[in-house]
Motif scaffolding. Structure first.
Motif, PDB file in Angstrom:
ATOM      1  N   UNK A 108       0.862  -1.220  -0.039  1.00  0.00           N
ATOM      2  CA  UNK A 108      -0.073   0.000   0.022  1.00  0.00           C
ATOM      3  C   UNK A 108       0.835   1.138   0.100  1.00  0.00           C
ATOM      4  N   UNK A 109       2.064   1.138   0.503  1.00  0.00           N
ATOM      5  CA  UNK A 109       2.819   2.290   0.691  1.00  0.00           C
ATOM      6  C   UNK A 109       3.733   2.883  -0.479  1.00  0.00           C
ATOM      7  N   UNK A 110       3.791   1.536  -1.698  1.00  0.00           N
ATOM      8  CA  UNK A 110       4.337   1.914  -2.575  1.00  0.00           C
ATOM      9  C   UNK A 110       3.421   2.000  -3.964  1.00  0.00           C
ATOM     10  N   UNK A 111       2.138   1.995  -3.629  1.00  0.00           N
ATOM     11  CA  UNK A 111       1.231   2.110  -4.710  1.00  0.00           C
ATOM     12  C   UNK A 111       1.323   3.510  -5.563  1.00  0.00           C
ATOM     13  N   UNK A 112       0.891   3.350  -6.910  1.00  0.00           N
ATOM     14  CA  UNK A 112       0.829   4.488  -7.831  1.00  0.00           C
ATOM     15  C   UNK A 112       0.013   5.913  -7.089  1.00  0.00           C
ATOM     16  N   UNK A 113       0.679   6.883  -7.087  1.00  0.00           N
ATOM     17  CA  UNK A 113      -0.047   8.129  -6.345  1.00  0.00           C
ATOM     18  C   UNK A 113      -1.045   8.571  -7.593  1.00  0.00           C
ATOM     19  N   UNK A 114      -2.102   8.956  -7.189  1.00  0.00           N
ATOM     20  CA  UNK A 114      -3.332   9.659  -8.011  1.00  0.00           C
ATOM     21  C   UNK A 114      -3.568  10.834  -7.845  1.00  0.00           C
ATOM     22  N   UNK A 115      -3.611  11.911  -8.547  1.00  0.00           N
ATOM     23  CA  UNK A 115      -3.928  13.074  -8.386  1.00  0.00           C
ATOM     24  C   UNK A 115      -5.219  13.627  -9.246  1.00  0.00           C
ATOM     25  N   UNK A 116      -6.031  14.514  -8.723  1.00  0.00           N
ATOM     26  CA  UNK A 116      -7.453  14.927  -9.303  1.00  0.00           C
ATOM     27  C   UNK A 116      -7.169  16.419  -9.636  1.00  0.00           C
ATOM     28  N   UNK A 117      -7.541  16.671 -10.927  1.00  0.00           N
ATOM     29  CA  UNK A 117      -7.307  18.298 -11.772  1.00  0.00           C
ATOM     30  C   UNK A 117      -8.607  18.471 -12.375  1.00  0.00           C
ATOM     31  N   UNK A 118      -8.867  19.686 -12.517  1.00  0.00           N
ATOM     32  CA  UNK A 118      -9.744  20.524 -13.368  1.00  0.00           C
ATOM     33  C   UNK A 118      -9.310  21.220 -14.329  1.00  0.00           C
TER      34      UNK A 118
END
Length: 637
Positions: A108-118
């Motif tokens: 879980x600590x190495x999972x791919x980070x996800x960002x949210x943007x408009x």
């Protein structure tokens, strides 16, 4: 200094095209769409993904590790571009991403980070502004075209006056000598010329400055020409504008143009303002308006009233206005202090027509004697206005040129008058022998009635050549001078002559035709006027009833209406009996004239004298002067 003008539409279009080209060739803006399966197998399972960005909740942008992407795709530009895939919803995307990473055993600590943007698409934003820019560009283009005639540029010139200025030194060459047939009107308007030339002569005696004059009369009588001649005689600037040019779809434009017009006039004082067709803005405000939306016209009228008789009444600005309908003008316009004079310009008399012909004949190449030619043409054109006379002279020149003649002769002028009055000859309309015979006897009946009734108009020419619209025959009569009063005897004789065509058909054929429809209309109108307007019916009496179609209700009761109908029928029947009595007596002469018409198609006055003898009544002196035997002339063969 040189003026630099920038076209807004061209600037916007070039900017949009430049942006789209930049988006197309820019390497940093290249993009490639992939599927979820391709993302999972080709990138996620191989550990090439650095992070993910969810854009606007519908797309996921994939950010690759640079060194890994360069190893996998060494010759691909993807390491400089963008990879993305579409998603249905954020919740389903997060669920599938968690399941995929669990299957791969990623902690879980190495999972791919996800960002949210408009984010906003600049291309879509620019495209959404295109309709607004088109509307703005259209308004600017139309306003520039609308203001082109007034010398103003852009939409800010819409409230400027569109009056055309004629400078007295270069443009106005018309003088009173060029205006014929209106001696009384010229004499009355000379007062304005004297004031503009020598105002001190009037001011020293305490006389007030005349503000203006209404020139009213039928169309073509020379109202505009007289106004131009006034400006030419006075040697002052002349502003010409039409009343309809003050009224626009924009609120406040009319009053603004009136203010601008008078401001220009004061700068050029002394001067003359001529408003043609002033009834477009000067109609009475007291009458009901069924159409609505007349506030703009009333505001324009109020501004005109203020300018003509406001606080600024010392300027030497004379306002002349022309109209064909003085009866509909507002009373505030007609009062003293605004339009001080009301000059009526009616159709010219015979002497006036002769003077107008002399003016226009100067431009025509002819060998005819001018005094005799102008007098004869004036006698042939009763009721003609100045514009009709100018058209007649020009038509004669066209006919002469069409026949390749060296000069314009009397025959060409008479053909031009026939064309103006009766219409163009319809040579392509071929009548059957029966129809032609009926038309000949019909016209012969009119001719005999006009020849033997004392108060009928003398006959000049009768023809069975079709003319105009629906006229299968044509008869030209010369009125007994310019009549202003008509007796009951004259009316009855003319009505009987009008019915002569139908009566002749009844006497010579077993059945009648539809050719007398227009004759019946004229006879009925004449009889109706005798009863309702001229007091010539003992039953109805000396009453006046205006039963025009414009009125919603008849101005008389049903009983009075029944009496009017009975009297109109009685008068027409009396005229019919008089006509039938005459034609039964002259039946043989009708046959002689009709058969000659069938042979020649056109009969002149000389032919009638040869066939049936001289007219038993004395003709008008002008008729004898111009249509009798000329000294040294040969008799008609």
């Amino acid at each position: 200094m040189r003026e630099v003008r920038i076209d807004l539409g061209s600037l916007i279009a070039s900017s949009l095209v430049t942006y789209l080209i930049w988006r197309t060739i820019s390497p940093g803006e290249q993009a490639r769409e992939i599927t979820w399966q391709e993302f999972q197998t080709a990138f996620l399972e191989k550990g090439l993904v650095e992070k993910l960005t969810v854009v606007n909740g519908s797309r996921v942008r994939v950010h690759l590790r640079k060194e890994a992407a360069a190893q996998v795709y060494p010759d691909s530009p993807l390491n400089h571009g963008t990879i993305y895939f579409s998603i249905g919803s954020v919740e389903s995307f997060e669920r599938r991403l968690d399941e995929a990473q669990k299957e791969l055993g990623i902690p879980s600590h190495e999972r791919i980070p996800v960002q949210y943007r408009d984010e906003i698409s600049w291309t879509g934003t620019l495209i959404s502004f295109v309709p607004t820019l088109l509307v703005i560009g259209s308004i600017l283009w139309f306003s520039r075209r609308a203001s082109a005639g007034s010398g103003q540029s852009g939409i800010f010139g819409i409230g400027k006056s569109r009056a055309k200025l004629f400078n007295h030194e270069t443009d106005i060459k018309t003088k009173f000598k060029d205006v014929a047939g209106m001696d009384e009107a010229k004499q009355e308007i000379m007062e304005f010329v004297s004031f503009l030339k020598t105002p001190e002569q009037y001011q020293k005696l305490g006389a007030k400055i005349p503000r203006g004059a209404i020139l009213s009369g039928p169309p073509g009588t020379g109202k505009t020409l007289l106004a131009k001649a006034t400006a030419g005689e006075a040697d002052v600037p002349f502003f010409s504008v039409s009343g309809s040019e003050f009224v626009e779809m924009f609120v406040g434009v009319g009053p603004s143009r009136v203010r601008d017009l008078f401001a220009k006039a004061r700068k050029n004082a002394p001067c003359i303002i001529f408003v043609d067709e002033i009834d477009a803005i000067g109609k009475s405000r007291a009458k009901g308006n069924f159409t609505g939306g007349n506030d703009e016209r009333e505001s324009t009228l109020n501004q005109l009233l203020t300018e003509m008789d406001g606080f600024n009444t010392t300027e030497q600005v004379v306002v002349l206005a022309g109209t064909n309908r003085p009866d509909v003008l507002d009373k505030a316009l007609m009062r003293p202090g605004r339009f001080d004079r009301h000059i009526v310009i009616d159709r010219p008399t015979m002497e006036g027509r002769k003077q107008i012909f002399l003016v226009h004949l100067k431009k025509i190449v002819t060998t005819e004697e001018m005094d005799y030619l102008s007098g004869r043409l004036a006698a042939l054109t009763p009721g003609f206005a100045g514009a009709d006379i100018a058209n007649c002279v020009n038509e004669a020149a066209l006919i002469g040129a069409r026949e390749k003649a060296d000069t314009v002769t009397m025959k060409h002028f008479e053909q031009a008058i026939e064309r103006v009055i009766g219409g163009l000859e319809r040579k392509s309309l071929v009548l059957s022998p029966e129809e032609k015979r009926t038309v000949a006897y019909h016209e012969a009946g009119h001719a005999i009635c006009g020849w033997f009734f004392r108060w009928a108009d003398p006959l000049l020419k009768v023809s069975i050549i079709p003319r105009g619209q629906g006229a299968l025959g044509y008869a030209q009569y010369l009125p007994q001078g310019d009549s202003y009063l008509m007796s009951m005897s004259q009316l009855m004789d003319r009505m009987a002559m009008t019915l002569g065509g139908r009566v002749s058909e009844e006497l010579h054929f077993p059945t009648v035709t539809t050719g007398a429809s227009d004759d019946f209309n004229k006879a009925t109108q004449m009889a109706n006027a005798m009863v309702t307007k001229w007091g010539m019916s003992p039953t109805v009496g000396t009453l006046y009833f205006d039963s025009s179609d414009e009125k919603l209700h008849k101005p008389f009761s049903e009983e009075t209406g029944r009496k009017i109908d009975e009297e109109v029928k009685r008068i027409v029947e009396e005229a019919y009996l008089r006509c039938r009595e005459l034609l039964e007596e002259k039946k043989e002469l009708v046959g002689i004239v009709a058969e000659e018409l069938l042979r020649k198609e056109v009969l002149s006055r000389e032919d009638m004298v040869r066939l049936i003898g001289k007219r038993p009544w004395d003709d008008h002196r002008e008729f004898e002067k111009f249509f009798g035997e000329r000294p040294g002339s040969k008799a008609h063969p």
